[in-house]
Scaffold this active site. Structure first.
Site, mmCIF file in Angstrom:
data_model
loop_
_atom_site.group_PDB
_atom_site.id
_atom_site.type_symbol
_atom_site.label_atom_id
_atom_site.label_comp_id
_atom_site.label_asym_id
_atom_site.label_seq_id
_atom_site.Cartn_x
_atom_site.Cartn_y
_atom_site.Cartn_z
ATOM 1 N N PHE A 122 12.141 8.166 -0.867
ATOM 2 C CA PHE A 122 11.603 7.754 0.426
ATOM 3 C C PHE A 122 12.567 6.771 1.069
ATOM 4 O O PHE A 122 13.580 6.394 0.474
ATOM 5 C CB PHE A 122 10.214 7.127 0.263
ATOM 6 C CG PHE A 122 10.197 5.887 -0.600
ATOM 7 C CD1 PHE A 122 10.231 4.622 -0.034
ATOM 8 C CD2 PHE A 122 10.154 5.982 -1.980
ATOM 9 C CE1 PHE A 122 10.219 3.483 -0.816
ATOM 10 C CE2 PHE A 122 10.139 4.852 -2.776
ATOM 11 C CZ PHE A 122 10.182 3.599 -2.195
ATOM 12 N N ASN A 174 0.835 -1.198 0.000
ATOM 13 C CA ASN A 174 0.000 0.000 0.000
ATOM 14 C C ASN A 174 0.873 1.253 0.000
ATOM 15 O O ASN A 174 0.372 2.359 0.173
ATOM 16 C CB ASN A 174 -0.927 0.021 1.225
ATOM 17 C CG ASN A 174 -2.184 -0.811 0.992
ATOM 18 O OD1 ASN A 174 -2.728 -0.835 -0.110
ATOM 19 N ND2 ASN A 174 -2.644 -1.504 2.028
ATOM 20 N N TYR A 198 15.509 5.176 2.828
ATOM 21 C CA TYR A 198 16.904 5.538 3.065
ATOM 22 C C TYR A 198 17.499 6.357 1.912
ATOM 23 O O TYR A 198 18.714 6.579 1.885
ATOM 24 C CB TYR A 198 17.742 4.272 3.250
ATOM 25 C CG TYR A 198 17.426 3.473 4.496
ATOM 26 C CD1 TYR A 198 18.210 3.585 5.646
ATOM 27 C CD2 TYR A 198 16.352 2.595 4.527
ATOM 28 C CE1 TYR A 198 17.929 2.852 6.784
ATOM 29 C CE2 TYR A 198 16.052 1.849 5.666
ATOM 30 C CZ TYR A 198 16.845 1.981 6.795
ATOM 31 O OH TYR A 198 16.550 1.247 7.924
ATOM 32 N N ASP A 199 16.672 6.773 0.992
ATOM 33 C CA ASP A 199 17.169 7.484 -0.196
ATOM 34 C C ASP A 199 18.075 8.676 0.132
ATOM 35 O O ASP A 199 19.075 8.905 -0.560
ATOM 36 C CB ASP A 199 16.001 7.952 -1.072
ATOM 37 C CG ASP A 199 15.358 6.800 -1.835
ATOM 38 O OD1 ASP A 199 15.866 5.666 -1.727
ATOM 39 O OD2 ASP A 199 14.355 7.034 -2.540
ATOM 40 N N LYS A 231 16.479 7.514 -11.156
ATOM 41 C CA LYS A 231 16.333 6.487 -10.129
ATOM 42 C C LYS A 231 15.590 5.266 -10.667
ATOM 43 O O LYS A 231 15.954 4.123 -10.372
ATOM 44 C CB LYS A 231 15.597 7.048 -8.908
ATOM 45 C CG LYS A 231 15.491 6.038 -7.778
ATOM 46 C CD LYS A 231 14.702 6.571 -6.598
ATOM 47 C CE LYS A 231 14.546 5.462 -5.556
ATOM 48 N NZ LYS A 231 13.709 5.874 -4.419
ATOM 49 N N ASP A 282 10.408 -7.470 -1.271
ATOM 50 C CA ASP A 282 11.004 -7.111 0.014
ATOM 51 C C ASP A 282 12.357 -6.516 -0.304
ATOM 52 O O ASP A 282 13.102 -7.038 -1.149
ATOM 53 C CB ASP A 282 11.150 -8.318 0.934
ATOM 54 C CG ASP A 282 11.393 -7.884 2.378
ATOM 55 O OD1 ASP A 282 10.999 -6.757 2.725
ATOM 56 O OD2 ASP A 282 11.962 -8.674 3.156
ATOM 57 N N HIS A 289 17.685 -0.545 -7.371
ATOM 58 C CA HIS A 289 17.521 -1.977 -7.127
ATOM 59 C C HIS A 289 16.120 -2.436 -7.497
ATOM 60 O O HIS A 289 15.927 -3.481 -8.106
ATOM 61 C CB HIS A 289 17.795 -2.264 -5.655
ATOM 62 C CG HIS A 289 17.120 -1.291 -4.729
ATOM 63 N ND1 HIS A 289 17.504 0.032 -4.623
ATOM 64 C CD2 HIS A 289 16.064 -1.433 -3.888
ATOM 65 C CE1 HIS A 289 16.738 0.657 -3.744
ATOM 66 N NE2 HIS A 289 15.839 -0.197 -3.293
ATOM 67 N N ARG A 290 15.124 -1.629 -7.104
ATOM 68 C CA ARG A 290 13.744 -1.988 -7.410
ATOM 69 C C ARG A 290 13.503 -1.942 -8.915
ATOM 70 O O ARG A 290 12.821 -2.788 -9.481
ATOM 71 C CB ARG A 290 12.772 -1.073 -6.665
ATOM 72 C CG ARG A 290 11.314 -1.467 -6.866
ATOM 73 C CD ARG A 290 10.374 -0.681 -5.958
ATOM 74 N NE ARG A 290 10.570 -1.019 -4.559
ATOM 75 C CZ ARG A 290 11.192 -0.248 -3.676
ATOM 76 N NH1 ARG A 290 11.674 0.929 -4.053
ATOM 77 N NH2 ARG A 290 11.334 -0.629 -2.423
ATOM 78 N N LYS A 317 6.148 3.160 -3.754
ATOM 79 C CA LYS A 317 6.473 1.907 -4.447
ATOM 80 C C LYS A 317 5.558 1.706 -5.648
ATOM 81 O O LYS A 317 5.996 1.329 -6.747
ATOM 82 C CB LYS A 317 6.333 0.723 -3.487
ATOM 83 C CG LYS A 317 7.487 0.485 -2.553
ATOM 84 C CD LYS A 317 7.265 -0.832 -1.828
ATOM 85 C CE LYS A 317 8.365 -1.150 -0.846
ATOM 86 N NZ LYS A 317 8.147 -2.472 -0.197
#
Length: 513
Positions: free
Chosen positions: A460, A317, A462-463, A483, A377, A488-489, A321
């Protein structure tokens, strides 16, 4: 082990019932249909017409025609249906051969057998009942006698049309063609009489088939009013039944009441009543038959929807993300959040690996909400801290608790690294995808270092303190376009997209074929 035994017990039961059904079918055909030269439907009807016209035995043409139709069953209905269909075809062929040899040894030929004298209509009724009952039993056990049953099962797989209706349409064509077989032998009037008898067989067997199938699938709804509703609901749950407890009010007494709603197969209704009576013999119970029940444990909805894009649930949610992932995936899929599918519970994340947590969340959504889905995750791994924060990244400042405080997490990490020379770290995102029955894991990694203080106000988590390799700015100082290319995402989602794109491209090619 018990589940394996249960599976094999169920399979053996299916084959036993199919075998008994085929005996009934073979008796109906050889003792009542063929001796009275009654036109009937299906491949058996085609084979009967061949027999009436040429004397070529029914079981031989039956086996030949079904050999071609079984290819269709393998491709569309799957091997499980096909294996039972092959079994049904071979066994029915054997039954027909044995019974014909038996009749010929006793009566010389099929035409000499007259179990109901000259009462052709009685033979029609008995033969049709045998066919309908046999087909109904066979279908409820995931089997088939082959022939047009295969075509009916294929149509029924994709359209909410009853098996009896499908067979009736196919059989009308076959029965009508019997006119050309009989007209030269018994005249036009006699040929039309054969067609009337054939249609009668068709109607009786079709109605009987639907009755047998629907009787087995008939569902009932219980509404249970009891002050001891907790014990009843718990008991029914323990016995494997789905239970819903609704809020209600007795309007006469103006007191709140709980109403238990249970949907079960008709065959379980007596057991439900017993469980209720054991706990509260004075409960008020309403039992009603329902037209159809769709969902897990019941029938599947076969209605077509005008949906151009497949739906995938992203198990989050987190709006940031969602925006990142949707920007990468584009409009290839309809992406829904947990809130959009009604999931408002905290999904367990008890694994000690990122991949394990992602898979745990995806399996939870698939099990309880039914959607194809993916879950992620993400962990920040610092070499100098032996892999911390790792799986505790989101709750680093409150490990084991429920806190998601980004500022507190960054403050703790900076404090723990304050006396460390090695500030190297990497972000890893693991995505678990459950799609079309397959489970796939994708990993995306970006290396970098941890800054000594926060910089930037974008992004958002640890950015503001993570500097990706090859850059002198933190993620929070980089534009979203950059970004979404290097994170990684982004890398994990890109792998996900490539996999999904291959699947949709493959499906499009198959549709064009």
């Amino acid at each position: 082990m018990s589940s394996v035994r249960k599976y094999f017990s169920s399979e053996i039961g299916d084959y036993v019932y199919i075998s008994l059904a085929l005996i009934i079918y073979a008796v109906g055909v050889t003792f009542f249909i063929l001796p009275y030269e009654i036109a009937t439907g299906g491949v058996t009807g085609i084979c009967s017409l061949i027999y009436y016209a040429t004397g070529f035995e029914v079981q031989n043409s039956y086996l030949i025609i079904n050999a071609f139709l079984l290819v269709l069953a393998i491709k569309i209905l799957g091997w499980k249906f096909c294996l039972k269909t092959i079994y049904g075809v071979l066994l029915l062929t054997l039954y027909l051969w044995i019974l014909q040899r038996l009749i010929e040894s006793q009566y010389g030929s099929l035409e000499n057998l007259r179990l109901v004298g000259d009462q052709t209509f009685m033979a029609v009724v008995i033969g049709a009942l045998c066919e309908g009952i046999a087909l109904g039993i066979s279908f409820t056990r995931n089997g088939s006698t082959g022939g047009t049953d295969i075509i009916a099962a294929v149509v029924n797989k994709f359209r909410d049309v009853s098996l009896g209706q499908i067979l009736m349409i196919l059989d009308l064509v076959i029965i009508s063609s019997s006119y050309f077989v009989f007209v030269d032998r018994i005249g036009s009037v006699g040929a039309w009489q054969k067609i009337v008898f054939g249609v009668t067989v068709l109607v009786i067997s079709g109605v009987t088939l639907d009755y047998v199938v629907n009787r087995n699938r008939q569902s009932v709804q219980f509404m249970i009013f009891s002050r001891n509703y907790r014990a009843i609901a718990t008991k029914l749950n323990e016995k494997g039944f789905g239970v819903t407890v609704l809020d209600g009010m007795g309007w006469y007494t103006k007191t709140e009441r709980k109403v238990i709603v249970v949907l079960v197969k008709k065959r379980n209704s007596l057991n439900i009543q017993r469980y209720i009576k054991q706990i509260d013999p004075y409960a008020f119970v309403s039992l009603s038959y329902v037209q159809g029940v769709y969902g897990e444990g019941f029938d599947l909805m076969k209605a077509k929807i005008n949906q151009t894009k497949p739906t995938l649930v992203f198990a989050t949610n987190n709006k940031h993300k969602l925006e990142e992932v949707m920007a990468i995936i584009g409009d290839q899929f309809e992406i829904r959040s947990l809130e959009e599918v009604g999931c408002r519970v905290e999904i367990p994340e008890t694994s000690d690996t990122l991949q394990g947590n992602a898979l745990q969340k995806a399996q939870f959504i698939k099990k309880y909400y039914g959607f194809d889905c993916f879950a992620d995750d993400t962990g920040l791994i610092c070499d100098a801290l032996n892999g911390e924060p790792g799986v505790h990244t989101a709750r680093y400042a409150d490990v084991g608790g429920q806190g998601h405080d980004s500022q507190a997490n960054m403050a703790k990490l900076l404090k723990n690294l304050s006396d460390k020379d090695d500030r190297s770290a990497h972000f890893q995102t693991s995505i678990a995808l459950i799609y079309k029955g397959e489970t796939i894991i994708f990993d995306g990694v970006v290396n970098g270092t941890i800054a000594t203080e926060k910089h930037g106000d974008m992004g958002f988590g640890y950015d503001p303190i993570f500097i990706p390799e090859g850059y002198d700015r933190t993620f929070a100082e980089l534009s979203s376009d950059i970004k979404n290319t290097i994170s990684h995402r982004a890398r994990a989602v890109q792998q996900l997209c490539e996999y999904l794109k291959k699947d949709t491209t493959s499906n499009a090619k198959q549709r064009r074929k």
